[in-house]
Design a protein around this motif. Structure first.
Motif, short mmCIF file in Angstrom:
data_model
loop_
_atom_site.label_atom_id
_atom_site.label_comp_id
_atom_site.label_asym_id
_atom_site.label_seq_id
_atom_site.Cartn_x
_atom_site.Cartn_y
_atom_site.Cartn_z
N LYS A 55 -4.79 -2.07 -3.17
CA LYS A 55 -3.96 -1.40 -2.17
C LYS A 55 -3.87 0.11 -2.42
O LYS A 55 -3.61 0.87 -1.50
CB LYS A 55 -2.56 -2.00 -2.18
CG LYS A 55 -2.52 -3.41 -1.66
CD LYS A 55 -2.56 -3.44 -0.16
CE LYS A 55 -2.44 -4.88 0.31
NZ LYS A 55 -2.52 -4.98 1.76
N ASP A 56 -4.06 0.52 -3.66
CA ASP A 56 -3.94 1.95 -3.92
C ASP A 56 -5.27 2.68 -3.74
O ASP A 56 -5.38 3.84 -4.05
CB ASP A 56 -3.36 2.21 -5.32
CG ASP A 56 -4.10 1.42 -6.39
OD1 ASP A 56 -5.12 0.77 -6.04
OD2 ASP A 56 -3.67 1.43 -7.55
N SER B 79 0.83 -1.20 0.00
CA SER B 79 0.00 0.00 0.00
C SER B 79 0.86 1.25 0.00
O SER B 79 1.79 1.37 0.80
CB SER B 79 -0.89 0.00 1.23
OG SER B 79 -1.46 1.26 1.40
N PRO B 80 0.59 2.19 -0.88
CA PRO B 80 1.35 3.44 -0.85
C PRO B 80 1.04 4.28 0.37
O PRO B 80 1.73 5.25 0.65
CB PRO B 80 0.92 4.14 -2.14
CG PRO B 80 -0.36 3.52 -2.53
CD PRO B 80 -0.35 2.12 -1.99
N ASN C 283 7.91 -0.01 -2.54
CA ASN C 283 6.68 -0.34 -3.23
C ASN C 283 6.85 -1.45 -4.26
O ASN C 283 6.05 -1.60 -5.17
CB ASN C 283 6.09 0.89 -3.91
CG ASN C 283 5.33 1.73 -2.90
OD1 ASN C 283 5.20 1.35 -1.74
ND2 ASN C 283 4.86 2.88 -3.33
N GLU D 11 9.45 7.35 2.70
CA GLU D 11 9.83 6.46 1.60
C GLU D 11 9.36 5.05 1.91
O GLU D 11 9.59 4.54 3.01
CB GLU D 11 11.35 6.48 1.42
CG GLU D 11 11.84 7.66 0.60
CD GLU D 11 11.26 7.68 -0.80
OE1 GLU D 11 11.38 6.66 -1.49
OE2 GLU D 11 10.67 8.72 -1.20
N ARG D 12 8.69 4.44 0.98
CA ARG D 12 8.26 3.06 1.21
C ARG D 12 8.74 2.20 0.07
O ARG D 12 8.85 2.66 -1.08
CB ARG D 12 6.74 2.97 1.31
CG ARG D 12 6.19 3.57 2.57
CD ARG D 12 4.76 3.09 2.78
NE ARG D 12 4.22 3.66 4.01
CZ ARG D 12 3.60 4.84 4.07
NH1 ARG D 12 3.46 5.56 2.99
NH2 ARG D 12 3.14 5.29 5.22
#
Lengths: 351, 220, 390
Positions: free
Chosen positions: B187-188, B81-82, B99, B96-97
C-alpha cells in the motif's frame, strides 16, 4: 518450337526466344496459380472475396503486389553471411528454370528434348533444397536454421517416393524421354480401344497418388509445410527475407508448383497431347503444326487442374509434425511405390 | 417493481449451513493447535487462519482432507494506503488519514497476511486459509512441495509484496524487470499517475435506469 | 515433482536468452530457442524460452509479464462500479464474463441480489461471451496446426455473436454492462429472435469445425496423446475450465455452485473427456460451445419479466467484509477475492484468472515434446495474455 525455328532463325534470336519462352513458362503458371488459387480460390473457400479492387475482380492485384515487393528495401540481418544470403533465392529460382527446360509443350515446342528427361527433372528439382538450406543457414536466425534443416530432411525423404513413383511410368512407357512418354500415352490404347489413348493415370494411379503427395512435400505445401510453418517457425527459411528476394522465393514456390504439375500432367495425364486416334495420327511425325499452339494450352489446362488439387489440399489440411512426415514417407509411401513398381514390372512382362 | 433486500446484514433468519459446519469442524479437528482463528459465514465461505510456523504442514493437512485443488495464493497488505485513492490535490497538504492496521476476517497481528484458497474438486467446498507474515523476517515456508502450482503464485506474491518463500525453487521476477526495486502491491508503493494528477473519478456517478425523476433530489 | 532443474542451469539459460544477439552456433548440448514475445503462436506477448536438443525440448519456461497492467493495484484507486471497466480487459475475448464474478462479489458484500430478469440476461450474455471466445479458439486452433481455413469461419460466425453483444450492451469487446444490482439496460427489441437464429448458425459452425478439423487424421495425429495432463497434476496446478474437464474431472462451477445466475434454469450437460491430451481439451471446448448455444436457447424462452436493476444508492459504499466469488469463465475458473473496508472502492482485489494457472503447468508439460508440439499444446491450453498478466 525449336525444330520450327532451327531452320530460319539465327542463333541469337533462338536464344532470345528461348529465354522469353522460359520466362513465360515459369512466370505465367506462377501468376495464374497465385491469382486463381492463392487469391481467389482460397478466399472463396474461406467465405471471403479476396482482392477485389485492383482491376476486375482483383486480377491486377498480383502486379500491385509485385510492385510493392520491388519497392521494399533489400535488407539482410547484420550477422548474416551476406553473399550466401543474397544468392539463396536465386538458387531456388534457378531450380525452377532448370526444371521447365525438359517439359514438352507441343510436338515441336520444347526447350530441349532430352533423352533422360525425367531423370534430369528429378535431379534438378533437388537443387532447390540447396537454396533453401543456404537461405536457412545464411539468415543467422534460429527459426530459419530450423526451417532450412527441416526442409532438407523433408525434401530428401520425399525425393525417393517421387523417383519410385515415376519408375512405374518409365517401365510402362519404356522411355525416360518426356516427349516419348506423352506420345506413348496418346498413341496407346486401352484393351484395343483408343478413344482416350492410354493416360497412365488409369494404370499408374498408385504412382500418381504417390507422386502428387511427394510433389506436395517437395513444394512444402500445407500438410508438409513444416519448413515454413508460420505458427511455429514464423516463416522458416524465409523469415529474414524481404523485398524482391522474398518475391523470388514466392515466385519460385508457385512456379515450381506449376512446373511440377506440368511434369505430373506429362507423366500421368498425357501432357500436351490429345488422343492421336481422334485425328488419325499414329506417331509424332504425323501431328499437325497447330498442335504447337494448342498443345501448350492443353498442358496449361491440365496443370491448372493439378495445381488445383495441390492448393485444395493446402488450404484444407493441418500440418504434419516432422517425425510423422518422415514416418509417412518411409513407412507408407516408399513401400507402396515399391509394390507399385513390382506390380507394374510383372504386368509389363505378362502383357 | 419487485423489492429486493438491500440491507447487508439480514439477521432475521440466522441461517445455518450444516455442510460448511461439518467441513469446518473436520478442518479444525485435523489442524488442532495450528489454528489461530476461524470464521464461517453461512452459505458463503470458510476462513481459517493458521499459525505461521505450521503454514506448510497445515496446508498439507487440509489437502489430505480432500481439498486437493489449488485455486490461488496471494497476500493482503492490511495497512491503509497513505495516499488514499489519489483523489486529493498533490499541491495541498495531505489530509489526515487513519493509518491503523486492521485485519479482516479471522483477525491477525501482522501487516501482511498470506491467503490461499483450496477447493475440494468437484464441489464448491472451499476454504480460504490465511496466515500472518512476520513483519521482521517477511518469510514463510513455500508451498511448492505441496502444490506445484504454487510456484508462479509465490513468485508473483514475492514480486508484488516482498514476501519471501523459504524453499521456493526459483524466486525470480515474473512481470517486472529483473532489477525492479520496490513491491508494487504494497500500500505504501505510490501509484505515481494518481500522485501527479488527482483524479475526480471517485465522485463520478452515472444515472441508473428508472431514476431520471429522482436525479435532482439524490444529487445533493 | 520438480518444476525447473537446478538454479545454475536456469540462470545460464536466462542469461543466454536475455542476450539479444543472435546465437547461431549449434553447440552439442543444444540450442536455446526464444519463442516470442513477438511470435505468431503466442496470442499476444508470451515468451517461451525453450532449450532444444534437435527438435526436442529439453527444458522450457514461459516468461510472462510483457503485458502486465497492474489491475490489482489499479482497482484500489477506483470505485466499485469503475472496476468493471478494468476487469473487462483481462480476458478480452470474453469481456462480459470477467465483469460478472466481480459484480457478484460486490453484491455479496452488499447483500444485494440482482433481479431474476437481470440474472437471466447476465447468464445469456455470459454464455454469448463464452461462445464468442471459444469459437475464436476453435478457428485459431486450425491456424496453430497449419490449417488456414477454419479461422475465417470462426471470425465470420463470431461476428454474429459480437453483433448480439453489441446490440445488447453497446460494446463489441468491452461491454462494461454489468452493474451492482443488475444491468445497465434491458435487452433491445428483436434481440431474442436474432439470438435464436445466431445460435443456429453457431451450431452449424460447430459441425463445420468438427468436420473440418476434429475428424481430420492429421489433426488427430497431431493432438492425440500429446501434452497429456493427468488428473492429479491438473488439480495440483489449479488448472480449470475445459483443461481440467479434459483430464476427467467432472467439475463445472456453473452447475456445482449455488450462485445468483440462471444456469440452473436450463438443461445442459457438463462435458468431460478422460484422456487429458490436447485433443481432449479441444474437443471439450467444441462441445461446450454447443452446450452454451443450448443454454442460451433455453434461457431465451424463460426470461422473466420485471426490472433489470434493483434500487441501489447512487454512490455505492460497500460494507466491510471479504468475499470470494468465482465463475466458470470461457478460459476457466475466474474469481475475485474482494476485501472492502466500508468504502467506495475495494481495499484489495485479488484477481484469480484462469490462464495464469493454466499456463503455469507449461514447464512441466513441455519437457520432451517436439517444437511443433509446443504450439499445439499452447493452443490447446488456450490462454489469453491479458488473462495471464492481468
Amino acid at each position: 518450337m525449336h525444330a520450327l525455328l532451327a531452320s530460319d532463325v539465327p542463333y541469337w534470336a533462338q536464344s532470345l526466344l528461348r529465354v522469353l519462352g522460359g520466362l513465360v513458362a515459369v512466370l505465367l503458371p506462377a501468376g495464374t496459380v497465385v491469382y486463381l488459387f492463392l487469391f481467389k480460390m482460397m478466399s472463396f473457400m474461406q467465405s471471403r472475396l479476396g482482392p477485389m479492387e485492383a482491376g476486375p475482380y482483383g486480377s491486377l492485384q498480383l502486379f500491385a503486389e509485385v510492385g510493392k515487393w520491388l519497392q521494399k528495401e533489400d535488407i539482410h540481418p547484420a550477422r548474416a553471411d551476406k553473399f550466401l544470403f543474397k544468392i539463396a533465392p536465386l538458387v531456388v529460382l534457378a531450380s525452377t528454370f532448370l526444371l521447365v527446360v525438359v517439359v514438352p509443350f507441343g510436338p515441336d515446342a520444347w526447350f530441349t528434348n532430352f533423352e533422360a528427361g525425367i531423370f534430369y527433372a528429378l535431379a534438378v528439382s533437388s537443387v532447390s533444397v540447396l537454396g533453401i538450406l543456404i537461405a536457412g543457414w545464411a539468415s543467422a536466425n534460429k527459426y530459419s536454421l530450423l526451417g532450412g534443416l527441416r526442409a532438407a530432411g523433408q525434401l530428401v525423404a520425399y525425393e525417393l517416393p517421387m523417383v519410385l513413383a515415376v519408375i512405374g511410368v518409365v517401365i510402362q512407357a519404356g522411355t525416360m524421354n518426356l516427349q516419348e512418354i506423352v506420345v506413348a500415352q496418346n498413341a496407346g490404347s486401352m484393351f484395343g480401344w483408343d478413344g482416350l489413348g492410354n493416360p497412365y493415370l488409369l494404370t499408374q494411379f498408385v504412382g500418381f497418388a504417390v507422386f502428387m503427395i511427394a510433389v506436395q512435400a517437395e513444394l512444402t505445401q500445407t500438410p508438409f509445410d513444416m519448413p515454413i510453418a508460420e505458427s511455429e517457425l514464423v516463416s522458416g527459411y524465409m523469415t529474414e527475407y524481404s523485398g524482391f528476394r522474398f518475391l523470388i522465393f514466392f515466385i519460385a514456390e508457385f512456379a515450381t508448383a506449376g512446373v511440377f504439375s506440368m511434369i505430373a500432367a506429362v507423366l500421368f495425364l498425357g501432357g500436351w497431347g490429345v488422343p492421336f486416334s481422334w485425328f488419325g495420327w499414329t506417331s509424332l511425325g504425323d501431328i499437325d503444326n497447330w498442335m504447337n499452339i494448342v498443345g501448350p494450352l492443353i498442358l496449361f489446362t491440365k496443370m491448372i487442374v493439378l495445381t488445383f488439387l495441390i492448393m485444395w489440399v493446402r488450404f484444407s489440411y493441418p500440418r504434419f509434425r516432422e517425425d510423422q512426415l518422415q514416418g509417412f514417407a518411409w513407412k507408407v509411401l516408399i513401400p507402396v511405390s515399391l509394390v507399385n513398381i513390382m506390380v507394374t514390372a510383372i504386368l509389363k512382362v505378362a502383357f | 417493481m419487485g423489492v429486493f433486500p438491500l440491507s447487508p446484514a439480514d439477521t432475521t433468519e440466522a441461517p445455518r449451513d450444516e455442510r460448511r459446519e461439518t467441513e469446518l469442524g473436520a478442518i479444525l479437528g485435523a489442524l488442532g493447535g495450528n489454528v489461530a482463528d476461524s470464521l464461517l459465514k453461512p452459505n458463503d465461505d470458510i476462513w481459517v487462519r493458521v499459525t505461521t510456523e505450521s503454514w506448510r504442514s497445515s496446508i498439507e493437512t487440509i489437502r489430505s482432507l480432500g481439498y486437493a485443488y489449488f485455486c490461488f495464493l496471494s497476500a493482503i497488505d492490511w495497512m491503509p494506503s497513505p495516499f488514499g485513492k489519489g483523489e486529493n490535490d498533490p499541491t495541498q497538504p495531505a489530509p489526515e488519514r487513519d493509518n491503523s492496521i486492521v485485519q479482516g476476517y479471522t483477525g491477525g497481528a501482522t501487516r501482511f497476511q498470506l491467503l490461499v484458497r483450496l477447493v475440494m474438486p468437484g464441489s464448491t467446498s472451499g476454504v480460504n486459509i490465511k496466515c500472518d507474515v512476520p513483519d521482521d523476517s517477511m518469510t514463510v515456508e513455500s508451498l511448492v512441495p505441496v502444490f506445484a502450482g504454487a510456484n508462479w503464485h509465490e513468485r508473483e506474491t514475492w514480486e508484488m509484496f516482498g514476501i519471501n518463500f523459504a524453499g521456493h525453487p526459483d524466486l525470480r521476477h515474473m512481470y517486472l524487470p529483473q532489477d525492479f526495486e520496490g513491491f508494487p502491491l504494497r500500500k505504501d508503493f505510490p501509484l505515481l499517475a494518481r500522485i501527479v494528477k488527482p483524479w475526480p473519478g471517485i465522485v463520478d456517478v452515472e444515472p441508473l435506469p428508472g431514476d431520471e425523476n429522482e436525479e435532482e433530489s439524490e444529487q445533493s | 515433482m520438480t518444476l525447473i532443474g537446478d538454479r545454475q542451469q536456469l540462470s545460464y539459460i536466462a542469461a543466454q536468452a536475455a542476450d539479444a544477439r543472435v546465437n547461431v552456433e549449434l553447440e552439442t548440448e543444444g540450442m536455446t530457442l526464444n519463442i516470442g514475445p513477438q511470435h505468431p503462436a503466442t496470442h499476444g506477448t508470451l515468451r517461451i524460452i525453450a532449450r532444444l536438443d534437435g527438435e526436442q525440448v529439453v527444458w522450457a519456461e514461459p516468461s510472462a509479464g510483457y503485458m502486465h497492467r497492474g489491475y490489482e493495484k489499479l482497482t484500489e484507486v477506483r470505485t466499485f462500479p469503475q472496476v468493471t471497466a478494468l476487469v473487462n480487459r483481462i480476458d478480452w475475448l470474453g469481456s462480459f464474463a470477467n465483469e460478472v464474478p466481480f459484480i457478484l462479489a460486490a453484491e455479496k458484500l452488499m447483500g444485494v441480489e440482482a433481479t431474476p430478469r437481470a440474472q437471466h440476461i447476465r447468464t445469456i450474455l455470459f454464455e454469448l461471451s463464452r461462445i464468442a471466445n471459444v469459437s475464436l479458439f476453435l478457428g485459431d486452433l486450425g491456424v496453430q496446426l497449419g490449417a488456414v481455413t477454419p479461422v475465417f469461419f470462426a471470425f465470420r460466425d463470431r461476428e454474429y455473436v459480437l453483433n448480439l453483444i453489441e446490440a445488447a450492451t453497446g460494446g463489441r469487446f468491452h461491454p462494461n454492462f454489468d452493474r451492482i444490482g443488475g444491468l445497465k439496460d434491458d435487452l433491445p427489441a428483436g434481440f431474442i429472435d436474432e439470438t435464436r437464429s445466431v445460435m443456429k448458425k453457431l451450431r452449424n459452425f460447430c459441425d463445420e469445425i468438427e468436420n473440418l478439423l476434429f475428424g481430420n487424421e492429421i489433426f488427430q495425429s497431431r493432438t492425440r496423446g500429446i501434452g497429456v495432463i493427468p488428473k492429479e497434476v491438473a488439480l495440483q496446478y489449479g488448472l480449470s475450465g475445459a483443461n481440467l474437464r479434459a483430464s476427467g474431472v467432472d467439475w463445472d462451477l456453473r452447475r456445482d455452485q449455488k450462485i445468483a445466475m440462471a444456469w440452473d434454469k436450463a438443461d445442459w450437460k457438463v462435458i468431460t473427456h478422460p484422456d487429458g491430451d490436447s485433443f481432449a481439451r479441444c474437443w471439450v471446448r467444441l462441445q461446450e460451445v454447443r452446450e452454451s448455444t443450448r443454454i442460451v436457447d433455453q434461457l431465451l424462452d424463460t426470461i422473466p419479466g420485471g426490472p433489470v436493476m434493483v434500487k441501489v444508492p447512487k454512490i455505492i459504499k460497500v460494507p466491510e467484509g471479504e468475499a470470494w466469488v468465482s465463475t466458470e469463465n470461457p478460459l476457466g475458473e475466474m474469481g475475485y477475492y474482494v476485501v472492502s473496508k466500508n468504502d467506495q472502492g475495494p481495499f484489495r482485489v485479488k484477481i484469480r484468472s484462469a490462464s495464469f494457472n493454466n499456463i503455469s503447468i507449461v514447464p512441466w508439460l513441455l519437457k520432451g515434446v517436439y517444437v511443433p508440439d509446443i504450439i499445439t499444446i499452447l493452443a490447446s491450453l488456450y490462454f489469453i495474455l491479458g488473462d495471464i498478466d492481468r
